[in-house]
Design a protein around this motif. Structure first.
Motif, PDB file in Angstrom:
ATOM      1  N   THR A   1       0.828  -1.208   0.000  1.00  0.00           N
ATOM      2  CA  THR A   1       0.000   0.000   0.000  1.00  0.00           C
ATOM      3  C   THR A   1       0.864   1.260   0.000  1.00  0.00           C
ATOM      4  OG1 THR A   1      -1.792  -1.158   1.145  1.00  0.00           O
ATOM      5  CG2 THR A   1      -1.823   1.242   1.223  1.00  0.00           C
ATOM      6  N   THR A   2       2.007   1.200   0.671  1.00  0.00           N
ATOM      7  CA  THR A   2       2.922   2.347   0.688  1.00  0.00           C
ATOM      8  C   THR A   2       3.416   2.660  -0.722  1.00  0.00           C
ATOM      9  OG1 THR A   2       3.644   1.784   2.932  1.00  0.00           O
ATOM     10  CG2 THR A   2       5.069   3.253   1.642  1.00  0.00           C
ATOM     11  N   ILE A   3       3.794   1.628  -1.473  1.00  0.00           N
ATOM     12  CA  ILE A   3       4.272   1.851  -2.847  1.00  0.00           C
ATOM     13  C   ILE A   3       3.119   2.270  -3.752  1.00  0.00           C
ATOM     14  CG2 ILE A   3       5.427   0.784  -4.826  1.00  0.00           C
ATOM     15  CD1 ILE A   3       6.941  -0.989  -2.893  1.00  0.00           C
ATOM     16  N   ILE A   4       1.945   1.692  -3.533  1.00  0.00           N
ATOM     17  CA  ILE A   4       0.760   2.109  -4.289  1.00  0.00           C
ATOM     18  C   ILE A   4       0.487   3.592  -4.064  1.00  0.00           C
ATOM     19  CG2 ILE A   4      -1.779   1.937  -4.251  1.00  0.00           C
ATOM     20  CD1 ILE A   4      -1.443  -1.111  -4.113  1.00  0.00           C
ATOM     21  N   GLN A   5       0.646   4.031  -2.818  1.00  0.00           N
ATOM     22  CA  GLN A   5       0.435   5.452  -2.518  1.00  0.00           C
ATOM     23  C   GLN A   5       1.419   6.335  -3.285  1.00  0.00           C
ATOM     24  OE1 GLN A   5       1.033   6.626   1.614  1.00  0.00           O
ATOM     25  NE2 GLN A   5      -0.601   8.136   1.435  1.00  0.00           N
ATOM     26  N   PHE A   6       2.662   5.862  -3.410  1.00  0.00           N
ATOM     27  CA  PHE A   6       3.650   6.613  -4.187  1.00  0.00           C
ATOM     28  C   PHE A   6       3.185   6.765  -5.637  1.00  0.00           C
ATOM     29  CE2 PHE A   6       7.057   6.381  -7.322  1.00  0.00           C
ATOM     30  CZ  PHE A   6       7.772   7.529  -7.016  1.00  0.00           C
ATOM     31  N   TYR A   7       2.787   5.663  -6.255  1.00  0.00           N
ATOM     32  CA  TYR A   7       2.333   5.723  -7.649  1.00  0.00           C
ATOM     33  C   TYR A   7       1.062   6.563  -7.794  1.00  0.00           C
ATOM     34  CZ  TYR A   7       5.776   2.216  -9.032  1.00  0.00           C
ATOM     35  OH  TYR A   7       6.964   1.547  -9.308  1.00  0.00           O
ATOM     36  N   CYS A   8       0.222   6.542  -6.772  1.00  0.00           N
ATOM     37  CA  CYS A   8      -0.974   7.398  -6.789  1.00  0.00           C
ATOM     38  C   CYS A   8      -0.579   8.876  -6.830  1.00  0.00           C
ATOM     39  CB  CYS A   8      -1.838   7.129  -5.552  1.00  0.00           C
ATOM     40  SG  CYS A   8      -2.835   5.636  -5.632  1.00  0.00           S
ATOM     41  N   CYS A   9       0.426   9.222  -6.035  1.00  0.00           N
ATOM     42  CA  CYS A   9       0.897  10.621  -6.011  1.00  0.00           C
ATOM     43  C   CYS A   9       1.486  11.026  -7.359  1.00  0.00           C
ATOM     44  CB  CYS A   9       1.935  10.806  -4.900  1.00  0.00           C
ATOM     45  SG  CYS A   9       1.253  10.687  -3.244  1.00  0.00           S
ATOM     46  N   GLN A  10       2.027  10.061  -8.081  1.00  0.00           N
ATOM     47  CA  GLN A  10       2.576  10.323  -9.414  1.00  0.00           C
ATOM     48  C   GLN A  10       1.501  10.236 -10.501  1.00  0.00           C
ATOM     49  OE1 GLN A  10       5.937  11.118  -9.700  1.00  0.00           O
ATOM     50  NE2 GLN A  10       5.831  11.068  -7.462  1.00  0.00           N
ATOM     51  N   CYS A  11       0.265   9.925 -10.076  1.00  0.00           N
ATOM     52  CA  CYS A  11      -0.860   9.714 -11.019  1.00  0.00           C
ATOM     53  C   CYS A  11      -0.561   8.591 -12.011  1.00  0.00           C
ATOM     54  CB  CYS A  11      -1.209  11.007 -11.762  1.00  0.00           C
ATOM     55  SG  CYS A  11      -1.871  12.277 -10.676  1.00  0.00           S
ATOM     56  N   ASN A  12       0.277   7.639 -11.588  1.00  0.00           N
ATOM     57  CA  ASN A  12       0.608   6.491 -12.424  1.00  0.00           C
ATOM     58  C   ASN A  12      -0.340   5.350 -12.050  1.00  0.00           C
ATOM     59  OD1 ASN A  12       1.727   4.396 -13.879  1.00  0.00           O
ATOM     60  ND2 ASN A  12       3.838   4.857 -13.311  1.00  0.00           N
ATOM     61  N   PHE A  13      -1.588   5.478 -12.472  1.00  0.00           N
ATOM     62  CA  PHE A  13      -2.605   4.519 -12.056  1.00  0.00           C
ATOM     63  C   PHE A  13      -2.452   3.166 -12.768  1.00  0.00           C
ATOM     64  CE2 PHE A  13      -4.502   8.671 -11.027  1.00  0.00           C
ATOM     65  CZ  PHE A  13      -4.672   8.473  -9.654  1.00  0.00           C
ATOM     66  N   HIS A  14      -1.736   3.146 -13.882  1.00  0.00           N
ATOM     67  CA  HIS A  14      -1.433   1.866 -14.540  1.00  0.00           C
ATOM     68  C   HIS A  14      -0.628   0.980 -13.591  1.00  0.00           C
ATOM     69  CE1 HIS A  14      -0.422  -1.045 -17.639  1.00  0.00           C
ATOM     70  NE2 HIS A  14       0.866  -0.890 -17.349  1.00  0.00           N
ATOM     71  N   LYS A  15       0.412   1.565 -12.943  1.00  0.00           N
ATOM     72  CA  LYS A  15       1.226   0.806 -11.994  1.00  0.00           C
ATOM     73  C   LYS A  15       0.403   0.451 -10.751  1.00  0.00           C
ATOM     74  CE  LYS A  15       5.189   0.074 -12.025  1.00  0.00           C
ATOM     75  NZ  LYS A  15       5.955  -1.140 -12.450  1.00  0.00           N
ATOM     76  N   VAL A  16      -0.513   1.347 -10.373  1.00  0.00           N
ATOM     77  CA  VAL A  16      -1.379   1.077  -9.218  1.00  0.00           C
ATOM     78  C   VAL A  16      -2.190  -0.186  -9.458  1.00  0.00           C
ATOM     79  CG1 VAL A  16      -3.412   1.892  -7.959  1.00  0.00           C
ATOM     80  CG2 VAL A  16      -1.528   3.472  -8.430  1.00  0.00           C
ATOM     81  N   TYR A  17      -2.827  -0.274 -10.620  1.00  0.00           N
ATOM     82  CA  TYR A  17      -3.657  -1.440 -10.910  1.00  0.00           C
ATOM     83  C   TYR A  17      -2.816  -2.702 -11.044  1.00  0.00           C
ATOM     84  CZ  TYR A  17      -7.338   2.001 -11.688  1.00  0.00           C
ATOM     85  OH  TYR A  17      -8.241   3.018 -11.522  1.00  0.00           O
ATOM     86  N   GLU A  18      -1.592  -2.559 -11.546  1.00  0.00           N
ATOM     87  CA  GLU A  18      -0.668  -3.709 -11.620  1.00  0.00           C
ATOM     88  C   GLU A  18      -0.372  -4.257 -10.223  1.00  0.00           C
ATOM     89  OE1 GLU A  18       2.994  -2.982 -13.595  1.00  0.00           O
ATOM     90  OE2 GLU A  18       2.149  -3.061 -15.619  1.00  0.00           O
ATOM     91  N   LEU A  19      -0.098  -3.334  -9.305  1.00  0.00           N
ATOM     92  CA  LEU A  19       0.226  -3.750  -7.942  1.00  0.00           C
ATOM     93  C   LEU A  19      -0.984  -4.349  -7.235  1.00  0.00           C
ATOM     94  CD1 LEU A  19       2.679  -1.017  -6.608  1.00  0.00           C
ATOM     95  CD2 LEU A  19       3.106  -3.467  -6.791  1.00  0.00           C
ATOM     96  N   LEU A  20      -2.168  -3.812  -7.487  1.00  0.00           N
ATOM     97  CA  LEU A  20      -3.378  -4.399  -6.905  1.00  0.00           C
ATOM     98  C   LEU A  20      -3.526  -5.851  -7.350  1.00  0.00           C
ATOM     99  CD1 LEU A  20      -5.989  -1.485  -7.265  1.00  0.00           C
ATOM    100  CD2 LEU A  20      -4.916  -2.310  -5.156  1.00  0.00           C
ATOM    101  N   ASP A  21      -3.270  -6.102  -8.631  1.00  0.00           N
ATOM    102  CA  ASP A  21      -3.346  -7.470  -9.150  1.00  0.00           C
ATOM    103  C   ASP A  21      -2.244  -8.345  -8.550  1.00  0.00           C
ATOM    104  OD1 ASP A  21      -5.522  -6.762 -10.694  1.00  0.00           O
ATOM    105  OD2 ASP A  21      -4.332  -6.369 -12.503  1.00  0.00           O
ATOM    106  N   GLU A  22      -1.031  -7.769  -8.414  1.00  0.00           N
ATOM    107  CA  GLU A  22       0.087  -8.527  -7.840  1.00  0.00           C
ATOM    108  C   GLU A  22      -0.204  -8.920  -6.389  1.00  0.00           C
ATOM    109  OE1 GLU A  22       4.723  -7.799  -6.543  1.00  0.00           O
ATOM    110  OE2 GLU A  22       3.990  -6.746  -8.334  1.00  0.00           O
ATOM    111  N   MET A  23      -0.822  -8.019  -5.643  1.00  0.00           N
ATOM    112  CA  MET A  23      -1.162  -8.320  -4.250  1.00  0.00           C
ATOM    113  C   MET A  23      -2.078  -9.538  -4.172  1.00  0.00           C
ATOM    114  SD  MET A  23      -1.803  -4.518  -2.635  1.00  0.00           S
ATOM    115  CE  MET A  23      -2.060  -5.085  -0.946  1.00  0.00           C
ATOM    116  N   ALA A  24      -3.089  -9.556  -5.027  1.00  0.00           N
ATOM    117  CA  ALA A  24      -4.018 -10.689  -5.028  1.00  0.00           C
ATOM    118  C   ALA A  24      -3.295 -11.979  -5.403  1.00  0.00           C
ATOM    119  CB  ALA A  24      -5.161 -10.416  -5.992  1.00  0.00           C
ATOM    120  N   ALA A  25      -2.381 -11.892  -6.398  1.00  0.00           N
ATOM    121  CA  ALA A  25      -1.650 -13.074  -6.852  1.00  0.00           C
ATOM    122  C   ALA A  25      -0.699 -13.604  -5.781  1.00  0.00           C
ATOM    123  CB  ALA A  25      -0.874 -12.745  -8.128  1.00  0.00           C
TER     124      ALA A  25
END
Length: 504
Positions: free
Chosen positions: A265-289
């Motif tokens: 979530t900490t790294i997701i927050q970083f990408y959110c601040c960068q508005c890099n939502f593509h990486k955000v969704y990648e990490l959400l999927d990685e978390m589930a995997a």
């Protein structure tokens, strides 16, 4: 170990030379004066007397804003009514919270309480006083208090946390390190918890390089845990070095710890601040995997970031994603959802979430929930509904208003022109009924609003009160007020503002 640690720290120049050793607002036309507390504030909505409320009002009423701490102490010492009050830890804590942004009044009141026969301040009161002094950059006085606490064996790890945070926040990170180095003299241990406290303090203030060096010195003596690595993940993201954060996850695995929801979530927050939502969704999927599914905090983080860039529809999709995943929402999630719906203009939907959905699944509102609803209603010019919610909040046993609750209501007073009536009442309630201490944001809002409403004298009186309380107005506030008082031919006020601005 201590001597080795000190010599290592000195070798990389980590340590410096040792050095440890009321108000009620009343507005009439353009006045802004102190008045005695009104009797109605001593009672709850049900008519029952609030325990200690009368005593608090009496004490606050005796303290003249802007007095030195010795003046406050003497004033309370010689007052018969004050000295007839039976002190309790709860009463003293409430008194200190009231003077949270006025260190002189807080210090004077604390010393008076400590001098009373039969009363000994609690460790919590000492901690609060230390925090107030540090917050107001009274570092020498804070150190004196810490020394007094050391002699009385009152220092806890919570005390150390407050002192370290205030030192680091004042750009005195070396003193934060020294406090850690002296832990044994406070009767505390150097262990994983205290090490993490120091590392977290430094990383949050962006001293991560120094934190990393200290960690490398300590790790052979103090074993890190998963929290240690999460601290560094946050620290690297905090200075926009996400590659090091990813590397820390690998280091974490090397020490036998699996990345947690917090790590991702900490790294997701970083990408959110960068508005890099593509990486955000990648990490959400990685978390589930990885068998580490996102929690309510993760989803709230993403939804809040989408809200900031006004991607309302995507933000609402995140809400659906949470529910589809079977993740239980919490209060913070609902606060964010209400905010999203309000910004999207869906006021009725937000009200339904607040009034129907949250009670249905058993999620209680908190102060921030009410604040979101009140801000939304004020933004959509539904001031009366906002005031009704404020009254509901005041009668609630769950939470009470804070300064943030009142910001949108104060703004709406200026928009609607209800200055002499509603603004005065709100200010009276803030300070007298709820004993809230105005901060720089509240003062700035009021001064700017009053200047635009052609209430220069009232605005200037607020400016003077800020100075007396050692709250420094921002330059643009001074500039606006100076222009206004000059236009009104308030020459003495203009001269005082100009003299103050020269010191900024």
């Amino acid at each position: 170990m201590i001597g080795h640690f000190q010599s290592c720290l000195r070798s990389i120049q980590f340590l410096t030379q040792p050095s440890i050793s009321r108000a009620l607002f009343h507005a009439s036309s353009e006045s802004f004066t102190l008045a005695p507390p009104v009797e109605s504030s001593y009672f709850s909505a049900s008519g029952h007397q609030v325990v200690g409320q009368y005593d608090i009002d009496v004490l606050i009423g005796k303290v003249r804003v802007g007095s030195g701490h010795e003046e406050v102490f003497q004033c309370l010492m010689i007052d018969r009514e004050c000295n007839a009050i039976q002190l309790s830890h709860d009463l003293v804590d409430k008194l200190l919270h009231r003077f949270n942004d006025d260190w002189k009044s807080a210090l004077g009141a604390f010393k008076w309480a400590a001098s009373r026969p039969g009363y000994k301040p609690s460790p919590q009161a000492y901690d609060l006083m230390v925090d107030i002094l540090g917050k107001m950059k009274q570092m020498d006085r804070m150190k004196d208090f810490l020394e007094e606490m050391r002699q009385g064996h009152l220092v806890t790890l919570n005390t150390i946390a407050k002192v370290m945070r205030r030192f680091a926040g004042a750009r005195e990170w070396e003193n934060a390190v020294r406090i850690f180095d002296e832990l044994e003299t406070f009767g505390l241990e150097k262990n994983t918890d205290s090490m993490n406290l120091l590392l977290d303090t430094l990383c949050k203030e962006k001293y991560i390089e120094q934190a990393r060096k200290i960690f490398l010195l300590l790790k052979s003596h103090i074993a890190p845990d998963s929290h240690t690595f999460n601290i560094f993940i946050h620290g690297w993201c905090n200075i926009n070095r996400v590659d090091e954060a990813h590397w820390t996850i690998q280091e974490m695995r090397g020490h036998g710890y699996h990345p947690s929801v917090i790590s991702y979530t900490t790294i997701i927050q970083f990408y959110c601040c960068q508005c890099n939502f593509h990486k955000v969704y990648e990490l959400l999927d990685e978390m589930a995997a990885q068998g580490c599914p996102p929690n309510a905090v993760t989803y709230t983080t993403v939804m809040s970031s989408l809200l900031k860039v006004e991607m309302f529809e995507e933000a609402l999709q995140i809400s659906l994603r949470l529910k589809t995943a079977g993740c239980k929402p919490d209060t913070l999630f609902y606060n964010c959802l209400i905010h999203v719906l309000g910004r999207a203009g869906q006021v009725k939907d937000a009200a339904e979430v607040f009034e129907v959905e949250m009670p249905k699944i058993g999620v209680s509102p908190n102060t921030s929930t009410y604040n979101c609803m009140i801000a939304m209603l004020c933004h959509h010019a539904q001031q009366q509904k906002a005031l009704t919610l404020l009254q509901e909040m005041e009668n609630s046993k769950i939470c009470k208003p804070d300064v943030q609750t009142y910001y949108p209501l104060l703004k709406s007073c200026f928009k609607t022109g209800k200055i002499d009536s509603l603004l005065s009442k709100l200010l009276n309630d803030m300070v007298n009924k709820h004993h809230l201490s105005l901060d720089i944001s509240a003062y700035s809002l009021l001064i700017h609003g009053l200047c635009r409403a052609n209430r220069s004298q009232w605005a200037y009186n607020l400016f003077e009160e800020m100075i007396r309380k050692d709250i420094t107005p921002k330059y643009r506030t001074c500039r606006l007020l100076l222009d206004e008082v000059k236009e009104k031919n308030m020459y003495h006020a203009a001269e005082k503002i100009e003299d103050f601005m020269k010191k900024l």
